[in-house]
Design a protein around this motif. Structure first.
Motif, short mmCIF file in Angstrom:
data_model
loop_
_atom_site.label_atom_id
_atom_site.label_comp_id
_atom_site.label_asym_id
_atom_site.label_seq_id
_atom_site.Cartn_x
_atom_site.Cartn_y
_atom_site.Cartn_z
N LYS A 1 45.37 -8.53 -17.40
CA LYS A 1 43.98 -8.59 -17.05
C LYS A 1 44.00 -10.02 -16.27
O LYS A 1 44.16 -11.08 -16.92
N TYR A 2 43.62 -9.89 -14.99
CA TYR A 2 43.66 -11.15 -14.11
C TYR A 2 42.29 -11.77 -13.95
O TYR A 2 41.55 -11.63 -12.83
N ARG A 3 41.73 -12.06 -14.83
CA ARG A 3 40.36 -12.71 -15.01
C ARG A 3 40.34 -13.49 -16.22
O ARG A 3 41.32 -13.49 -17.46
N LYS B 1 37.20 -15.41 -18.89
CA LYS B 1 35.73 -15.72 -19.34
C LYS B 1 35.25 -16.88 -18.61
O LYS B 1 35.59 -17.98 -18.93
N SER C 1 42.26 -10.66 -7.54
CA SER C 1 41.77 -10.44 -8.60
C SER C 1 40.75 -11.46 -9.22
O SER C 1 39.53 -11.30 -9.49
N TYR C 2 41.40 -12.57 -9.31
CA TYR C 2 40.58 -13.73 -9.82
C TYR C 2 39.49 -14.03 -9.15
O TYR C 2 38.28 -14.32 -9.41
N TRP C 3 39.50 -14.21 -7.61
CA TRP C 3 38.45 -14.39 -6.87
C TRP C 3 37.47 -13.35 -6.82
O TRP C 3 36.35 -13.54 -6.49
N GLN C 4 37.91 -12.01 -6.95
CA GLN C 4 36.78 -10.98 -6.77
C GLN C 4 36.12 -11.32 -8.02
O GLN C 4 34.72 -10.85 -8.13
N TRP C 5 36.74 -11.45 -9.22
CA TRP C 5 35.88 -11.91 -10.37
C TRP C 5 35.14 -12.84 -10.52
O TRP C 5 33.74 -12.88 -10.90
N LEU C 6 35.60 -14.09 -10.13
CA LEU C 6 34.74 -15.22 -9.74
C LEU C 6 33.61 -15.42 -8.80
O LEU C 6 32.65 -15.82 -9.07
N GLN D 1 31.72 -12.94 -8.59
CA GLN D 1 30.39 -12.72 -9.16
C GLN D 1 29.48 -13.65 -10.00
O GLN D 1 28.34 -13.42 -10.34
N ARG E 1 37.21 -9.15 -0.86
CA ARG E 1 37.07 -7.72 -1.42
C ARG E 1 37.08 -6.63 -0.45
O ARG E 1 36.84 -5.49 -0.89
#
Length: 869
Positions: free
Chosen positions: A334-336, A338, A371-376, A378, A400
């Motif tokens: 998982k590349y994210r 909390k 992946s991290y930036w797509q998550w961050l 949000q 994205r």
């Protein structure tokens, strides 16, 4: 100190041997002081005269509390803060010789022994006991309750109040009779100054900090808060360390104000991402998180009705079983992370800083961690501020792959794609032209660029000239890596070893198919590297005398510190340490499950191999003793405990008699820690292993004074190979390497293929000299900074004095060749000295700078990483 014995004080005690005690107004009794000295001595420490005099000024209540806190911290460092009770309490005595017979007895007891019935072995009545909670029925005549600490059948911890367990004839000596090398503790006077000096040394690191360094940095930031902002230097060399520092400060200080200071150090989008990861309590290496899920795998589809009836007849006849659903483990990455709550001012500050970066560089950097930036994204909501920060909105649209309105983002070709295209085309000049914009990448790809140039002398000259011009801008660790790497590239090697990023180290190898480099390229680049290193070191403070131990030739300059195991001694991976003859190596293991956590079985084993790495034998849970031809144990285990309930946990030991192993024709003894079942190492409440050197095996199983190494178990991997004993050469190889292994049921038998591949490859790799030694690094310092260099080793002490008008390069070559050496003595004249020692056994004048692998009597030594700065 008292109630304010903080993590910073503990770090300075552990690293530098300093105890900070404010002067009191009382007079302590001699009896109390002697009691303190005795407690410290049991842990292998002795107080200096200055520290003892300060303790003598404390009131009784302070004297009762403060040394106890110091002792608790020192005990935790070597693993003496828990009880070690092995399965066989009389270990090393009374360990069963025949493990197969013991296993058969346990098996029959499990299936046949019933409560209230005669013992199935001895047929006695009234000798059996039901243990709780496992409910096994054991006979106190067939199983010695005075020797066991857990259930003899299942080897799980049970209620020890059962009458089966008896006091036993245990040895009552408080401590074994051992020859001990005590470590000195001294008085610390100025805590803020010491904390600032340690913090500044972390900032000056030129490689990623180890887990221990990162923890100590966080402790200083938590304790001193905004004071730390005034301690920050103008430059911090390593990007991941920048994230460690400012992520910790953002958690403690005013976030927007701290980020305003951090902006000067955050050069790329990845720097920002890493800092927000640390701020959120995540790891800045951005290696992802391993997620293990237990899922139900459905049974295979049944055949048609006619076929099913035929199969059911076979099932009822006992000829076949119906397929059943089974539970399997699925591993994903998982590349994210909390994300911690981001205050609106901090979000705007982050977006504004990203907007100030070059647009193409911003996009390329974000794509490295898509992946991290797509998550961050949000949490940062960049498109809410698209009008204010258009470059950031474009970068997120590229990450994205589409804009918020659904239109596809344009294709992006970055720096690294252009480099790879030039390499595929065989165009070394185009590669170099691109790489010159990033000197660090040029240094890392110098070997590759030369191979792309091939036999073309003109193309080689272009690459060499670019490298020589870039050398002054390369970081010290990269220069030192090339200093060891280049001389080995004149000939083919049998093996290449890679060190991919990860939470633990798994050295990956492959055959070396690279063409050797041209001698003139090696000579020109090597000269440029050495010249630049000496120039930089000459700018540091000089010393009249430098003292070096030749034993540091076997200690590797630290690298890949991100994955180094937390250890009581900072022994760099790949190092060798000479072991004294005669003493028995006692390996120890301790682990503890979380409260209400899953039952976990970890096994400590030793596998034995001959000169050719052919398997000879094992000492493990399935063979508790490995005996020589004379029946004497070469190795024996204290027994296999299969649970480690909170809070006490469990412990295992293995004794290795090196002289007996050598007489048996054994060359290597490999320590293996296997995760047999249960939780991963990283999910346990605590887990560590280590090594003692014992001459008296009686008395206490664990003797803190004799702990040579203690290291934590970490990561999710199933097989850990921390060290290899070379019994022929009486040395220990510190490998600190993991193998993935199986999901469960790991043991030496299942790991033998990995052991016989990884261990010889790692030993051969480090013996090749491709990684330079601490002696070579210290010699560079001495040649550049010293007027006289004293080299201790092999029963002799040699001195080298720098001649008038002799350059650092000339002095270095003469010391290496041993020219002009005279018998000398390391006795100091009173002026500060520079020292690099295996054991800190010298009394050094004030103002001296000393690296010591084993601190011993040296107070406030520098770390190995400090010599890289």
């Amino acid at each position: 100190m008292g109630a304010t014995f903080t993590a910073t004080r503990e770090a300075l005690l552990r690293r530098q041997g300093l105890v900070f005690v404010a002067p009191g107004r009382a007079t302590a009794s001699e009896r109390h002081l002697q009691a303190i000295e005795l407690e410290l001595a049991q842990l292998g420490y002795v107080a200096s005269r200055r520290l003892r005099q300060r303790l003598a000024t404390l009131a009784p209540d302070e004297l009762a509390l403060q040394p106890r806190l110091v002792a608790a911290a020192l005990a935790a460092q070597v693993g003496a803060n828990v009880r070690y009770t092995p399965l066989f309490r009389r270990f090393p005595e009374d360990v069963p010789r025949d493990t197969s017979e013991l296993y058969l007895r346990k098996l029959l007891s499990h299936f046949l022994q019933a409560e209230g019935q005669p013992c199935v072995f001895c047929r006695r009545v009234g000798t059996t006991h039901v243990l709780s909670p496992c409910m096994h029925v054991v006979c106190d005549h067939c199983f010695d309750g005075a020797n066991y600490s857990a259930c003899p059948v299942c080897e799980h911890h049970v209620d020890r109040d059962s009458p089966f367990f008896k006091p036993g004839r245990l040895l009552q000596r408080s401590l074994p009779r051992e020859k001990v090398r005590f470590k000195l503790l001294d008085l610390g006077e100025d805590l803020p100054a010491a904390a600032r000096a340690l913090f500044e040394s972390f900032c000056a690191r030129t490689q990623v900090m180890s887990p221990v360094d990162a923890g100590d940095l966080g402790a200083i930031a938590d304790e001193f808060g905004e004071q730390v902002l005034a301690w920050l230097p103008d430059e911090i060399a390593v990007r991941e360390n920048v994230a460690r520092i400012f992520g910790a400060l953002l958690r403690k200080c005013n976030a927007p104000a701290t980020f305003a200071v951090a902006r000067a150090h955050l050069a790329t989008a990845t720097d920002v991402l890493r800092t927000l990861a640390v701020f959120s309590g995540a790891d800045p290496s951005l290696q992802g998180e391993v997620v293990r899920r237990r899922v139900q795998q459905p049974a295979p589809e049944q055949p048609a009705a006619g076929g099913l009836q035929a199969r059911l007849k076979k099932v009822f006849a006992g000829q076949e079983r119906l397929p059943k659903a089974r539970t399997v483990t699925v591993v994903t990455h998982k590349y994210r992370f909390k994300v911690a709550p981001l205050p609106r001012p901090l979000r705007r500050a982050v977006l504004a800083h990203l907007e100030s970066m070059h647009p193409d560089g911003l996009v390329e950097d974000m794509l490295r961690h898509r992946s991290y930036w797509q998550w961050l994204g949000q949490f940062l909501h960049p498109h809410e501020f698209a009008g204010r920060f258009p470059k950031v909105a474009r970068a997120f649209a590229t990450v994205r792959k589409k804009a918020p309105d659904g239109t596809p983002a344009p294709r992006f070709v970055g720096f690294y794609a252009a480099i790879e295209a030039a390499a595929r085309a065989g165009d070394a000049a185009a590669m170099v032209e691109r790489l010159q914009a990033r000197p660090g990448e040029l240094g890392r790809r110098f070997d590759h660029a030369l191979r792309v140039a091939g036999a073309d002398a003109g193309a080689q000259d272009v690459v060499i000239s670019a490298f020589v011009a870039a050398a002054p801008r390369l970081a010290n660790p990269l220069l030192l890596t090339l200093h060891g790497h280049l001389p080995a590239r004149g000939r083919p090697t049998a093996l290449r070893v890679f060190w991919p990023k990860g939470q633990v180290t798994k050295g990956t190898s492959a055959p070396d198919r690279r063409a050797p480099l041209a001698p003139r390229a090696i000579a020109a680049a090597g000269a440029a590297v050495e010249r630049e290193l000496l120039r930089r070191l000459a700018d540091k403070p000089g010393f009249e005398t430098c003292v070096l131990d030749e034993g540091l030739r076997d200690v590797v300059v630290p690298f890949n510190e991100r994955t180094a195991s937390r250890a009581a001694v900072s022994l760099p991976r790949g190092s060798r340490v000479a072991l004294p003859a005669g003493e028995v190596v006692r390996l120890f293991l301790h682990w503890c499950q979380p409260e209400a956590g899953q039952t976990t079985d970890i096994d400590l084993s030793v596998a034995f191999y001959d000169e050719s790495w052919e398997y000879v034998g094992v000492c493990s849970y399935y063979q508790l003793r490995f005996d020589g031809p004379d029946g004497q144990p070469i190795a024996q285990s204290s027994g296999d405990l299969r649970s480690a309930p909170f809070p006490d946990g469990a412990a295992e030991f293995v004794d290795v008699h090196r002289e007996r192993a050598k007489a048996r024709g054994i060359r290597y003894a490999v320590t293996v820690v296997n995760n047999y079942a249960g939780l991963a190492f990283s999910r346990l409440e605590r887990a560590w292993a280590g090594m003692m050197l014992r001459s008296d095996l009686g008395g206490q199983h664990f003797d803190a004074r004799k702990v040579e190494l203690k290291f934590d178990l970490q990561g999710d991997n199933g097989v850990f190979m921390p060290l290899v004993l070379d019994v022929a050469e009486s040395t220990m190889h510190w490998l600190d390497v993991y193998s993935t292994g199986q999901f469960e049921m790991n043991n030496v038998a299942t790991s033998n293929k990995a052991i016989t591949k990884i261990c010889p490859e790692m030993i051969g790799y480090f013996a090749s000299g491709v990684r330079i030694s601490m002696f070579e690094l210290a010699l560079l310092h001495a040649a550049a900074r010293g007027r006289q260099v004293i080299v201790r080793g092999a029963g002799r002490v040699r001195g080298f004095a720098r001649m008038a008008n002799e350059s650092a390069e000339q002095f270095l070559r003469r010391i290496r060749a041993g020219e002009g050496a005279t018998p000398s003595s390391p006795a100091a004249s009173g002026a500060p000295v520079f020292a690099a020692l295996v054991h800190g056994d010298l009394e050094l004048p004030p103002g001296s700078v000393c690296y010591a692998l084993f601190r011993d009597r040296v107070i406030a030594p520098i770390a190995a990483s400090d010599l890289l700065s």
